[in-house]
Design a protein around this motif. Structure first.
Motif, PDB file in Angstrom:
ATOM      1  N   LEU A 146       8.492  71.021 -55.494  1.00  0.00           N
ATOM      2  CA  LEU A 146       8.275  71.556 -54.147  1.00  0.00           C
ATOM      3  C   LEU A 146       7.700  70.507 -53.203  1.00  0.00           C
ATOM      4  CD1 LEU A 146       6.803  75.080 -55.021  1.00  0.00           C
ATOM      5  CD2 LEU A 146       9.031  74.614 -53.961  1.00  0.00           C
ATOM      6  N   ILE A 147       7.195  69.421 -53.774  1.00  0.00           N
ATOM      7  CA  ILE A 147       6.619  68.353 -52.947  1.00  0.00           C
ATOM      8  C   ILE A 147       7.687  67.727 -52.049  1.00  0.00           C
ATOM      9  CG2 ILE A 147       6.978  66.289 -54.391  1.00  0.00           C
ATOM     10  CD1 ILE A 147       3.706  67.404 -52.662  1.00  0.00           C
ATOM     11  N   ILE A 148       8.949  67.916 -52.396  1.00  0.00           N
ATOM     12  CA  ILE A 148      10.041  67.406 -51.556  1.00  0.00           C
ATOM     13  C   ILE A 148       9.946  67.996 -50.146  1.00  0.00           C
ATOM     14  CG2 ILE A 148      12.560  67.397 -51.239  1.00  0.00           C
ATOM     15  CD1 ILE A 148      12.769  67.423 -54.338  1.00  0.00           C
ATOM     16  N   GLY A 149       9.543  69.272 -50.066  1.00  0.00           N
ATOM     17  CA  GLY A 149       9.370  69.910 -48.764  1.00  0.00           C
ATOM     18  C   GLY A 149       8.319  69.205 -47.930  1.00  0.00           C
ATOM     19  N   ASN A 150       7.208  68.817 -48.572  1.00  0.00           N
ATOM     20  CA  ASN A 150       6.143  68.108 -47.856  1.00  0.00           C
ATOM     21  C   ASN A 150       6.632  66.758 -47.342  1.00  0.00           C
ATOM     22  OD1 ASN A 150       3.769  66.024 -47.917  1.00  0.00           O
ATOM     23  ND2 ASN A 150       2.802  68.028 -47.671  1.00  0.00           N
ATOM     24  N   ILE A 151       7.371  66.046 -48.183  1.00  0.00           N
ATOM     25  CA  ILE A 151       7.852  64.714 -47.805  1.00  0.00           C
ATOM     26  C   ILE A 151       8.839  64.800 -46.638  1.00  0.00           C
ATOM     27  CG2 ILE A 151       9.227  62.741 -48.609  1.00  0.00           C
ATOM     28  CD1 ILE A 151       7.988  63.311 -51.430  1.00  0.00           C
ATOM     29  N   LEU A 152       9.764  65.774 -46.696  1.00  0.00           N
ATOM     30  CA  LEU A 152      10.764  65.909 -45.645  1.00  0.00           C
ATOM     31  C   LEU A 152      10.172  66.421 -44.328  1.00  0.00           C
ATOM     32  CD1 LEU A 152      13.875  67.323 -47.561  1.00  0.00           C
ATOM     33  CD2 LEU A 152      13.586  65.046 -46.553  1.00  0.00           C
ATOM     34  N   LEU A 153       9.115  67.226 -44.419  1.00  0.00           N
ATOM     35  CA  LEU A 153       8.467  67.730 -43.208  1.00  0.00           C
ATOM     36  C   LEU A 153       7.359  66.796 -42.737  1.00  0.00           C
ATOM     37  CD1 LEU A 153       8.218  71.535 -44.077  1.00  0.00           C
ATOM     38  CD2 LEU A 153       9.797  70.440 -42.467  1.00  0.00           C
ATOM     39  N   GLY A 154       7.091  65.745 -43.508  1.00  0.00           N
ATOM     40  CA  GLY A 154       6.022  64.815 -43.181  1.00  0.00           C
ATOM     41  C   GLY A 154       6.543  63.454 -42.783  1.00  0.00           C
ATOM     42  N   ARG A 155       6.253  62.434 -43.611  1.00  0.00           N
ATOM     43  CA  ARG A 155       6.576  61.053 -43.260  1.00  0.00           C
ATOM     44  C   ARG A 155       8.073  60.817 -43.094  1.00  0.00           C
ATOM     45  NH1 ARG A 155       3.471  56.203 -43.862  1.00  0.00           N
ATOM     46  NH2 ARG A 155       1.650  57.536 -44.002  1.00  0.00           N
ATOM     47  N   TYR A 156       8.895  61.636 -43.781  1.00  0.00           N
ATOM     48  CA  TYR A 156      10.347  61.466 -43.687  1.00  0.00           C
ATOM     49  C   TYR A 156      10.992  62.512 -42.786  1.00  0.00           C
ATOM     50  CZ  TYR A 156      10.358  57.826 -47.212  1.00  0.00           C
ATOM     51  OH  TYR A 156      10.167  56.638 -47.878  1.00  0.00           O
ATOM     52  N   PHE A 157      10.208  63.057 -41.870  1.00  0.00           N
ATOM     53  CA  PHE A 157      10.734  64.069 -40.951  1.00  0.00           C
ATOM     54  C   PHE A 157      11.836  63.505 -40.056  1.00  0.00           C
ATOM     55  CE2 PHE A 157      10.279  66.868 -37.096  1.00  0.00           C
ATOM     56  CZ  PHE A 157      10.765  68.015 -37.698  1.00  0.00           C
ATOM     57  N   PHE A 158      11.820  62.188 -39.865  1.00  0.00           N
ATOM     58  CA  PHE A 158      12.851  61.566 -39.032  1.00  0.00           C
ATOM     59  C   PHE A 158      14.252  61.807 -39.608  1.00  0.00           C
ATOM     60  CE2 PHE A 158      11.735  58.304 -42.125  1.00  0.00           C
ATOM     61  CZ  PHE A 158      12.964  57.766 -42.484  1.00  0.00           C
ATOM     62  N   VAL A 159      14.347  62.030 -40.926  1.00  0.00           N
ATOM     63  CA  VAL A 159      15.644  62.320 -41.548  1.00  0.00           C
ATOM     64  C   VAL A 159      16.171  63.657 -41.035  1.00  0.00           C
ATOM     65  CG1 VAL A 159      16.844  62.756 -43.725  1.00  0.00           C
ATOM     66  CG2 VAL A 159      15.072  60.987 -43.610  1.00  0.00           C
ATOM     67  N   LEU A 160      15.281  64.678 -41.016  1.00  0.00           N
ATOM     68  CA  LEU A 160      15.684  65.986 -40.503  1.00  0.00           C
ATOM     69  C   LEU A 160      15.979  65.926 -39.013  1.00  0.00           C
ATOM     70  CD1 LEU A 160      13.219  68.431 -42.335  1.00  0.00           C
ATOM     71  CD2 LEU A 160      15.586  67.902 -42.911  1.00  0.00           C
ATOM     72  N   GLN A 161      15.190  65.129 -38.297  1.00  0.00           N
ATOM     73  CA  GLN A 161      15.422  64.997 -36.862  1.00  0.00           C
ATOM     74  C   GLN A 161      16.819  64.463 -36.580  1.00  0.00           C
ATOM     75  OE1 GLN A 161      11.866  62.614 -35.943  1.00  0.00           O
ATOM     76  NE2 GLN A 161      11.292  64.191 -34.480  1.00  0.00           N
ATOM     77  N   LEU A 183       2.368  71.545 -50.881  1.00  0.00           N
ATOM     78  CA  LEU A 183       1.381  70.525 -51.262  1.00  0.00           C
ATOM     79  C   LEU A 183       0.492  70.967 -52.418  1.00  0.00           C
ATOM     80  CD1 LEU A 183       0.250  67.705 -50.702  1.00  0.00           C
ATOM     81  CD2 LEU A 183      -1.367  68.752 -49.102  1.00  0.00           C
ATOM     82  N   ALA A 184      -0.252  72.067 -52.241  1.00  0.00           N
ATOM     83  CA  ALA A 184      -1.236  72.454 -53.257  1.00  0.00           C
ATOM     84  C   ALA A 184      -0.582  72.808 -54.592  1.00  0.00           C
ATOM     85  CB  ALA A 184      -2.079  73.620 -52.744  1.00  0.00           C
ATOM     86  N   ILE A 185       0.400  73.702 -54.574  1.00  0.00           N
ATOM     87  CA  ILE A 185       1.050  74.118 -55.824  1.00  0.00           C
ATOM     88  C   ILE A 185       1.730  72.949 -56.534  1.00  0.00           C
ATOM     89  CG2 ILE A 185       2.941  75.495 -56.793  1.00  0.00           C
ATOM     90  CD1 ILE A 185       2.118  77.767 -54.942  1.00  0.00           C
ATOM     91  N   PRO A 186       2.558  72.144 -55.837  1.00  0.00           N
ATOM     92  CA  PRO A 186       3.176  71.010 -56.548  1.00  0.00           C
ATOM     93  C   PRO A 186       2.170  69.990 -57.068  1.00  0.00           C
ATOM     94  CG  PRO A 186       3.717  70.970 -54.197  1.00  0.00           C
ATOM     95  CD  PRO A 186       3.104  72.290 -54.474  1.00  0.00           C
ATOM     96  N   CYS A 187       1.088  69.735 -56.314  1.00  0.00           N
ATOM     97  CA  CYS A 187       0.093  68.755 -56.782  1.00  0.00           C
ATOM     98  C   CYS A 187      -0.722  69.294 -57.957  1.00  0.00           C
ATOM     99  CB  CYS A 187      -0.835  68.343 -55.637  1.00  0.00           C
ATOM    100  SG  CYS A 187      -0.060  67.209 -54.469  1.00  0.00           S
ATOM    101  N   ILE A 188      -1.069  70.583 -57.918  1.00  0.00           N
ATOM    102  CA  ILE A 188      -1.742  71.196 -59.066  1.00  0.00           C
ATOM    103  C   ILE A 188      -0.829  71.139 -60.292  1.00  0.00           C
ATOM    104  CG2 ILE A 188      -2.565  73.407 -59.995  1.00  0.00           C
ATOM    105  CD1 ILE A 188      -3.658  74.038 -57.190  1.00  0.00           C
ATOM    106  N   SER A 189       0.464  71.358 -60.074  1.00  0.00           N
ATOM    107  CA  SER A 189       1.442  71.255 -61.163  1.00  0.00           C
ATOM    108  C   SER A 189       1.493  69.836 -61.713  1.00  0.00           C
ATOM    109  CB  SER A 189       2.833  71.669 -60.660  1.00  0.00           C
ATOM    110  OG  SER A 189       2.824  73.000 -60.198  1.00  0.00           O
ATOM    111  N   MET A 190       1.376  68.842 -60.837  1.00  0.00           N
ATOM    112  CA  MET A 190       1.356  67.446 -61.282  1.00  0.00           C
ATOM    113  C   MET A 190       0.110  67.143 -62.118  1.00  0.00           C
ATOM    114  SD  MET A 190       2.737  65.410 -57.928  1.00  0.00           S
ATOM    115  CE  MET A 190       4.100  66.090 -56.982  1.00  0.00           C
TER     116      MET A 190
END
Length: 332
Positions: A146-161, A183-190
């Protein structure tokens, strides 16, 4: 937690320092970005590392529920303090609309941005408590994706833009990417995954992987900043998360060698007793001392961190005194 791992308390103290550096001035901070961004994921991962050390039906769910309600108390208490502080410094309350209330309940970033951590922590532990042990064993490793969602909505948001929004700019709220789901659930899973890898990887292998992802994180940072001109310091990169995992494992593996170290001993005290208070109250302390101490701007984050430790120590003394006084009155 039956056996304390002292080195992880040191790690929490370091992460608390990194959080302060994220929010306040420090000379050369831009070049620390790949490192300091690992702080919040590591906090979550430490939870997963201990919470799922021994999966037992009923007991694990109770631990998760206990953690969620403990966090809920912190959310309510800190929110009252920050609403009052915002009123004092002239910031209007953001809970006067339905949208504001919903955002507070699910994201928790509209009273003070950093409080998203508590809200996402609460929802993550609460939602995970609804799963059976069989489901936890089955789903925890996959939930890390699920961390992929954080990455795409965060530092790599320019890809979606570029792909979806035709290059239009959008001011992404903190809580939209830094929430329980992304963020929380995927990181706790990690953290759970790190626990599974602990005995499969030697200390040497953990350190080598840490160094590899340390270098990769700086390469990614340079590519994003210099090549693609992505300047955002408010989001995680892809390499943040493996870097966080192997940092956690390296500290776990080096617990005994670090035990006799003076810095680890005192850092452990800070991490164990004060890291939560440092995280919660550093924006208030920093805001209050920013102007008087602006002459020390190159090292201001370090000064604020020290002031937070002193403040947290005083808070701990007050709590201890209150508990002793309350226990004495009960015994009478």
């Amino acid at each position: 937690m039956k056996t304390k791992i002292q080195s992880l308390f040191l790690l929490k103290a370091i992460c608390a320092l990194f959080v302060v550096i994220i929010h306040f001035p420090l000379a050369g901070k831009i070049y620390l970005d790949p490192l300091i961004k690992a702080s919040v994921p590591i906090f979550y991962m430490i939870t997963g590392y201990f919470m799922f050390s021994n999966l037992e039906e009923g007991k694990t769910q109770r631990k998760l529920l206990h953690a969620s309600f403990k966090i809920l108390k912190l959310i309510l208490g800190s929110s009252i303090v920050y609403i009052s502080f915002n009123f004092y410094i002239g910031i209007p309350c953001n809970l006067t609309s339905i949208n504001g209330i919903i955002r507070f309940i699910f994201w928790g970033d509209n009273i003070s941005g950093h409080l998203y951590f508590l809200t996402s922590y609460f929802w993550a532990t609460f939602l995970l408590s609804l799963l059976s042990i069989t489901q936890l064993r089955q789903y925890l490793p996959w939930l890390s994706l699920l961390i992929i969602g954080n990455i795409l909505l965060g530092r790599y948001f320019f890809v979606l833009q570029d792909l979806v929004m035709d290059g239009k700019t959008y001011n992404m709220p903190v809580g939209m990417k830094n929430n329980a789901l992304f963020l929380a659930i995927p990181c706790i899973s990690m953290g759970y995954i790190a626990r599974q890898w602990q005995n499969k990887l030697s200390n040497k292998q953990s350190i080598i992987l840490l160094l590899i992802f340390f270098m990769i994180s700086y390469m990614e940072f340079i590519i994003l900043r210099k090549g693609l001109h992505v300047e955002s310091l408010s989001a995680f990169t892809i390499s943040t998360f493996p870097l966080s995992i192997f940092t956690l494992l390296s500290f776990v593996h080096n617990n005994k060698p670090l035990k006799v170290n003076f810095i680890n001993r005192w850092g452990g005290v800070i991490g164990e007793k004060y890291s939560t208070d440092i995280y919660l109250w550093h924006p208030i302390i920093g805001t209050l001392v920013m102007s008087p101490l602006i002459i020390f701007k190159p090292i201001l984050a370090l000064i604020i961190y020290l002031l937070c430790i002193i403040f947290s120590y005083i808070i701990t003394l007050i709590k201890s005194h209150y508990i002793k006084k309350n226990n004495a009155s009960i015994s009478k």
